[in-house]
Scaffold this motif. Sequence first.
Motif, PDB file in Angstrom:
ATOM      1  N   GLY A   3       0.801  -1.213   0.000  1.00 51.83           N
ATOM      2  CA  GLY A   3       0.000   0.000   0.000  1.00 51.83           C
ATOM      3  C   GLY A   3       0.832   1.260   0.000  1.00 51.83           C
ATOM      4  N   PHE A   4       0.202   2.366   0.421  1.00 54.61           N
ATOM      5  CA  PHE A   4       0.865   3.673   0.410  1.00 54.61           C
ATOM      6  C   PHE A   4       0.386   4.456   1.623  1.00 54.61           C
ATOM      7  CE2 PHE A   4       1.818   7.987  -0.999  1.00 54.61           C
ATOM      8  CZ  PHE A   4       3.065   7.809  -1.597  1.00 54.61           C
ATOM      9  N   PHE A   5       1.324   5.124   2.294  1.00 57.16           N
ATOM     10  CA  PHE A   5       1.054   5.790   3.564  1.00 57.16           C
ATOM     11  C   PHE A   5       1.378   7.275   3.434  1.00 57.16           C
ATOM     12  CE2 PHE A   5       2.456   5.750   8.346  1.00 57.16           C
ATOM     13  CZ  PHE A   5       1.408   6.593   8.661  1.00 57.16           C
ATOM     14  N   VAL A   6       0.353   8.123   3.647  1.00 54.59           N
ATOM     15  CA  VAL A   6       0.506   9.578   3.588  1.00 54.59           C
ATOM     16  C   VAL A   6       0.172  10.167   4.954  1.00 54.59           C
ATOM     17  CG1 VAL A   6      -0.207  11.723   2.451  1.00 54.59           C
ATOM     18  CG2 VAL A   6      -0.293   9.553   1.193  1.00 54.59           C
ATOM     19  N   SER A   7       1.029  11.044   5.458  1.00 49.52           N
ATOM     20  CA  SER A   7       0.663  11.799   6.657  1.00 49.52           C
ATOM     21  C   SER A   7       0.613  13.278   6.303  1.00 49.52           C
ATOM     22  CB  SER A   7       1.652  11.564   7.808  1.00 49.52           C
ATOM     23  OG  SER A   7       2.935  12.056   7.499  1.00 49.52           O
ATOM     24  N   VAL A   8      -0.320  13.986   6.934  1.00 43.90           N
ATOM     25  CA  VAL A   8      -0.477  15.430   6.728  1.00 43.90           C
ATOM     26  C   VAL A   8      -0.113  16.112   8.038  1.00 43.90           C
ATOM     27  CG1 VAL A   8      -2.008  17.280   5.986  1.00 43.90           C
ATOM     28  CG2 VAL A   8      -2.328  14.962   5.079  1.00 43.90           C
ATOM     29  N   GLU A   9       0.877  16.998   7.993  1.00 45.37           N
ATOM     30  CA  GLU A   9       1.434  17.610   9.195  1.00 45.37           C
ATOM     31  C   GLU A   9       1.353  19.128   9.130  1.00 45.37           C
ATOM     32  OE1 GLU A   9       2.381  15.870  11.701  1.00 45.37           O
ATOM     33  OE2 GLU A   9       3.149  13.939  11.033  1.00 45.37           O
ATOM     34  N   VAL A  77      -0.230   1.889  14.787  1.00 48.87           N
ATOM     35  CA  VAL A  77       0.544   1.285  13.707  1.00 48.87           C
ATOM     36  C   VAL A  77       0.204  -0.195  13.557  1.00 48.87           C
ATOM     37  CG1 VAL A  77       2.873   0.558  13.041  1.00 48.87           C
ATOM     38  CG2 VAL A  77       2.455   2.916  13.724  1.00 48.87           C
ATOM     39  N   ARG A  78       0.188  -0.898  14.663  1.00 49.43           N
ATOM     40  CA  ARG A  78       0.022  -2.348  14.594  1.00 49.43           C
ATOM     41  C   ARG A  78      -1.417  -2.791  14.357  1.00 49.43           C
ATOM     42  NH1 ARG A  78       4.166  -0.624  16.985  1.00 49.43           N
ATOM     43  NH2 ARG A  78       6.134  -1.766  17.097  1.00 49.43           N
ATOM     44  N   LYS A  79      -2.370  -2.010  14.839  1.00 50.76           N
ATOM     45  CA  LYS A  79      -3.776  -2.419  14.728  1.00 50.76           C
ATOM     46  C   LYS A  79      -4.452  -1.912  13.451  1.00 50.76           C
ATOM     47  CE  LYS A  79      -4.135  -4.420  18.841  1.00 50.76           C
ATOM     48  NZ  LYS A  79      -4.784  -3.682  19.938  1.00 50.76           N
ATOM     49  N   LEU A  80      -3.995  -0.776  12.921  1.00 49.02           N
ATOM     50  CA  LEU A  80      -4.695  -0.184  11.775  1.00 49.02           C
ATOM     51  C   LEU A  80      -3.791   0.039  10.561  1.00 49.02           C
ATOM     52  CD1 LEU A  80      -7.345   1.093  10.668  1.00 49.02           C
ATOM     53  CD2 LEU A  80      -6.448   3.293  11.448  1.00 49.02           C
ATOM     54  N   ILE A  81      -2.666   0.711  10.763  1.00 48.04           N
ATOM     55  CA  ILE A  81      -1.858   1.125   9.620  1.00 48.04           C
ATOM     56  C   ILE A  81      -1.236  -0.059   8.899  1.00 48.04           C
ATOM     57  CG2 ILE A  81       0.199   2.412   8.920  1.00 48.04           C
ATOM     58  CD1 ILE A  81      -0.494   4.469  11.100  1.00 48.04           C
ATOM     59  N   VAL A  82      -0.540  -0.927   9.622  1.00 48.96           N
ATOM     60  CA  VAL A  82       0.122  -2.064   8.971  1.00 48.96           C
ATOM     61  C   VAL A  82      -0.874  -2.987   8.276  1.00 48.96           C
ATOM     62  CG1 VAL A  82       1.460  -4.164   9.398  1.00 48.96           C
ATOM     63  CG2 VAL A  82       2.212  -1.996  10.383  1.00 48.96           C
ATOM     64  N   PRO A  83      -1.993  -3.376   8.921  1.00 47.61           N
ATOM     65  CA  PRO A  83      -2.948  -4.228   8.194  1.00 47.61           C
ATOM     66  C   PRO A  83      -3.489  -3.587   6.919  1.00 47.61           C
ATOM     67  CG  PRO A  83      -3.391  -4.297  10.548  1.00 47.61           C
ATOM     68  CD  PRO A  83      -2.376  -3.215  10.343  1.00 47.61           C
ATOM     69  N   THR A  84      -3.725  -2.278   6.951  1.00 47.37           N
ATOM     70  CA  THR A  84      -4.227  -1.598   5.749  1.00 47.37           C
ATOM     71  C   THR A  84      -3.193  -1.628   4.634  1.00 47.37           C
ATOM     72  OG1 THR A  84      -5.600  -0.115   7.093  1.00 47.37           O
ATOM     73  CG2 THR A  84      -5.123   0.570   4.832  1.00 47.37           C
ATOM     74  N   LEU A  85      -1.941  -1.342   4.970  1.00 47.66           N
ATOM     75  CA  LEU A  85      -0.887  -1.346   3.959  1.00 47.66           C
ATOM     76  C   LEU A  85      -0.642  -2.747   3.417  1.00 47.66           C
ATOM     77  CD1 LEU A  85       1.659   1.113   5.633  1.00 47.66           C
ATOM     78  CD2 LEU A  85       0.040   1.602   3.797  1.00 47.66           C
ATOM     79  N   ALA A  87      -2.776  -4.976   3.022  1.00 44.36           N
ATOM     80  CA  ALA A  87      -3.900  -5.294   2.134  1.00 44.36           C
ATOM     81  C   ALA A  87      -3.849  -4.484   0.840  1.00 44.36           C
ATOM     82  CB  ALA A  87      -5.219  -5.052   2.852  1.00 44.36           C
ATOM     83  N   GLY A  88      -2.838  -3.612   0.710  1.00 51.70           N
ATOM     84  CA  GLY A  88      -2.695  -2.829  -0.510  1.00 51.70           C
ATOM     85  C   GLY A  88      -3.435  -1.519  -0.504  1.00 51.70           C
ATOM     86  N   GLY A  89      -3.946  -1.081   0.657  1.00 52.66           N
ATOM     87  CA  GLY A  89      -4.694   0.161   0.728  1.00 52.66           C
ATOM     88  C   GLY A  89      -3.817   1.382   0.936  1.00 52.66           C
ATOM     89  N   VAL A  90      -4.455   2.529   0.854  1.00 49.96           N
ATOM     90  CA  VAL A  90      -3.788   3.803   1.113  1.00 49.96           C
ATOM     91  C   VAL A  90      -4.242   4.297   2.485  1.00 49.96           C
ATOM     92  CG1 VAL A  90      -3.560   6.221   0.404  1.00 49.96           C
ATOM     93  CG2 VAL A  90      -3.618   4.406  -1.322  1.00 49.96           C
ATOM     94  N   VAL A  91      -3.284   4.708   3.302  1.00 45.66           N
ATOM     95  CA  VAL A  91      -3.572   5.289   4.609  1.00 45.66           C
ATOM     96  C   VAL A  91      -3.309   6.788   4.539  1.00 45.66           C
ATOM     97  CG1 VAL A  91      -2.911   5.410   7.042  1.00 45.66           C
ATOM     98  CG2 VAL A  91      -2.991   3.191   5.878  1.00 45.66           C
ATOM     99  N   VAL A  92      -4.288   7.588   4.961  1.00 45.07           N
ATOM    100  CA  VAL A  92      -4.112   9.034   5.098  1.00 45.07           C
ATOM    101  C   VAL A  92      -4.270   9.361   6.579  1.00 45.07           C
ATOM    102  CG1 VAL A  92      -4.999  11.326   4.538  1.00 45.07           C
ATOM    103  CG2 VAL A  92      -4.987   9.527   2.788  1.00 45.07           C
TER     104      VAL A  92
END
Length: 229
Positions: A3-9, A77-85, A87-92
């Motif tokens: 997947g792909f991980f974007v953070s907005v700061e 990270v362990r409960k939401l971000i890693v499983p989403t990535l 699975a090939g999803g994008v995290v914002v």
Amino acid sequence: MAGFFVSVEGVDGSGKSGMARRLGDWLHEKSIAVVSTREPGGSAGAERIRELLLGSGGILDPLAEALLFAAARADHVRKLIVPTLEAGGVVVSDRFSDSTIAYQGAGSTVDMAVIQQLQQIAVGEHRPDLVIVLDVDPAISMERARKRNGDAGVKDDRFEVEGLAFHARVREGFLRQAATDRSRYVVIDASRTPDEVWGDVRRAVRDALLKNGMELTNSLSLAPLPSPR
């Protein structure tokens, strides 16, 4: 990770949360598998820690606060971000580890070496593929934050009452991080209108997704989009 991980700061009042929501909505409308989240929070455990952090009224020692942010992030990270990535999803994510480095490190009194160690423990190698830093003069951002809270009928967040010098240090903390890795960070002038900022955010994300080799169609073209709801 597939997947792909974007953070907005950015500092409070930079328009960060609005842009993160708009980005998540846009990707969803384009049939991209996206999960929008926030920090502190995002997972059930992290949301409980968020309640503690935001309701502490400034009584926590800065180091204790940094430890709580790290604990929330580890769960997130362990409960939401890693499983989403995986699975090939994008995290914002509306904020991630850069905010802790900027606020508890550059802005507050916690030693930066301690902050970095905590982030390594909490995050490991799971850092964002793209970090969008919405940059704005602290005087402008604080005035925006006051207006936002006034319109909502709520008291100033404790970060918003720290003063101009604090927010200036936080801003510099974000910019120093961005200067360390131009391939992952994009700094966007957030003093402009929301639509002007959104155009740059959208372009940065589209270009990063293409560079990452994700399967894209012309649904991610730069045709004009409606104004935010």
